[in-house]
Design a protein around this motif. Sequence first.
Motif, PDB file in Angstrom:
ATOM      1  N   THR A 419       0.827  -1.212   0.000  1.00  0.00           N
ATOM      2  CA  THR A 419       0.000   0.000   0.000  1.00  0.00           C
ATOM      3  C   THR A 419       0.861   1.260   0.000  1.00  0.00           C
ATOM      4  O   THR A 419       0.617   2.210  -0.759  1.00  0.00           O
ATOM      5  N   TYR A 422       2.642   1.776  -3.361  1.00  0.00           N
ATOM      6  CA  TYR A 422       1.680   2.210  -4.374  1.00  0.00           C
ATOM      7  C   TYR A 422       1.350   3.685  -4.200  1.00  0.00           C
ATOM      8  O   TYR A 422       1.340   4.466  -5.163  1.00  0.00           O
ATOM      9  N   ARG A 423       1.064   4.085  -2.956  1.00  0.00           N
ATOM     10  CA  ARG A 423       0.721   5.489  -2.709  1.00  0.00           C
ATOM     11  C   ARG A 423       1.890   6.415  -3.004  1.00  0.00           C
ATOM     12  O   ARG A 423       1.705   7.534  -3.493  1.00  0.00           O
ATOM     13  N   HIS A 424       3.117   5.967  -2.725  1.00  0.00           N
ATOM     14  CA  HIS A 424       4.290   6.793  -2.990  1.00  0.00           C
ATOM     15  C   HIS A 424       4.468   7.043  -4.487  1.00  0.00           C
ATOM     16  O   HIS A 424       4.841   8.142  -4.911  1.00  0.00           O
ATOM     17  N   THR A 426       2.034   6.774  -6.867  1.00  0.00           N
ATOM     18  CA  THR A 426       0.876   7.372  -7.545  1.00  0.00           C
ATOM     19  C   THR A 426       0.357   8.627  -6.846  1.00  0.00           C
ATOM     20  O   THR A 426      -0.327   9.438  -7.482  1.00  0.00           O
ATOM     21  N   ALA A 429      -4.661   7.523  -2.725  1.00  0.00           N
ATOM     22  CA  ALA A 429      -4.918   6.774  -1.499  1.00  0.00           C
ATOM     23  C   ALA A 429      -5.793   5.549  -1.738  1.00  0.00           C
ATOM     24  O   ALA A 429      -5.830   4.647  -0.914  1.00  0.00           O
ATOM     25  N   ASP A 430      -6.498   5.495  -2.875  1.00  0.00           N
ATOM     26  CA  ASP A 430      -7.471   4.429  -3.111  1.00  0.00           C
ATOM     27  C   ASP A 430      -6.806   3.207  -3.720  1.00  0.00           C
ATOM     28  O   ASP A 430      -6.043   3.313  -4.684  1.00  0.00           O
TER      29      ASP A 430
END
Length: 482
Positions: A419, A422-424, A426, A429-430
């Motif tokens: 998670t 991925y957030r870093h 993109t 948060a989803d």
Amino acid sequence: MTSTNVEVVRAGRREWVGLGVLALPALLASLELTVTHLALPSIAADLHPSGSELLWIVDVYAFLLAGSLITMGTLGDRIGRRRLLLGGAALYGVASVLAAFATGPAVLIAARALMGIAGSTLMPSVIALVAAMFKNPGQRSVAIGIVVASVSGGTAIGPLVGGWLLDSFHWGAVFLIGLPVMVALLIAGPRLLPEYRAPGRKRLDLLSAALSMGAILPIVYGLKQLAADGFAWPWLIAVAGGVIVGVVFVVRQRRLADPMIDLRLFTNRVFSTASIALALAIFVLWAVNYGIAQFLQLVHGLDPLTAGLWTAPSAVGTIAGSLLAPRFARRVSPGTVIAGGLTLAAAGFAVLVATGPLALLVTGSIIISAGLAPTMALATDLIIGAAPTERAGTAAAIASTAPQLGGALGIALLGSLITITYRHQTGAADLTREALSAAPAREAFTNAFHLSATVSAALLLITAALTTRHLRTPNADQPVRR
């Protein structure tokens, strides 16, 4: 032990038939979790639970199962392992009927809580009874391998059985799967299973039992919430609170003349190393299963049932590895087999990093399962073999609890790594199918998945080195005696 003595204690036909009886609750343990997840949409449509109630329908079983394992394993040493198994089977059957005919979310949650408590009697009793029935080390290793394979068999057939039941009957039918298993156990158990109660054991220390649950429950709950929601202080505080209670539990065990857990077991290098290896194997296994399920649904766009069917073949690797490991362990030390399996599993993660078509993903998952299976079978056997006979129930509970904690920690940490990565990449948060509809988002999630696989491979190689160092000559350590 001389070869003559080994021959004297070899198990006969009755013990092997009894093992078939013990394999039934082992298979049920994993089957039940799988089918419950599949039934959630039907339960939601019929009972109209709130979001939190729906989560508790699933989670309360796992929480109480994990929290009660140590207590139940120790209780079996005191009141009799067969008695505990049969009593737990009866309670499980009653709770299953209550769940199947629940008229509201609260009733279903309560029934699932009872199923979790009853379920915590099963695996410690099964493993402890295997130790009592198969005193020959070679036979015991094979028997435990069969039990581990049975658990994997439940994982493999769960989506198929659950899907058929939900297509053909009311959702309550999935909770009745265990009823015939428990009835068979109650009929055959008294005839085929021996009773064993540790001599001179005192009453169960209720304060220690409460402390063990007070330590494990918040840790498992906090880790699960951290994996689902990301970092949040309440979940971190829950984990920290569980650790503090765990320290109090340990201090109390050191002071008691007859503790729930004899901490001197962990001074035995075979016992402690096997426990660590078992926990770390499940740490990466649960994490990769979680990651693959996410990958199949979010990147490949599969529905949950289809994704479950794609992951089912990995159970074949676990079954094969569990059954073959004892054969290899006859030729070389169990530690060598475990280290080799962990290295093979690391190679399976390398296949995942090169993931392209779904067939390659399935191949990697089968290799990982086949590589980790020897650890699950042989490490469990080493834990039981390193403990004195009167502590077999407690050792079995530790062998059951270590995977639960390791698995919860794996999903929390490696799931969070996916998670966070991925957030870093993109800035989003989803983690939903809609959010990953764009190619850059799918690529970011794939990179995060690959990073998790790389970390898992590194952990396995480190664990392989640890087992090679400390489990080369396991027979050098005799069981700990009081």
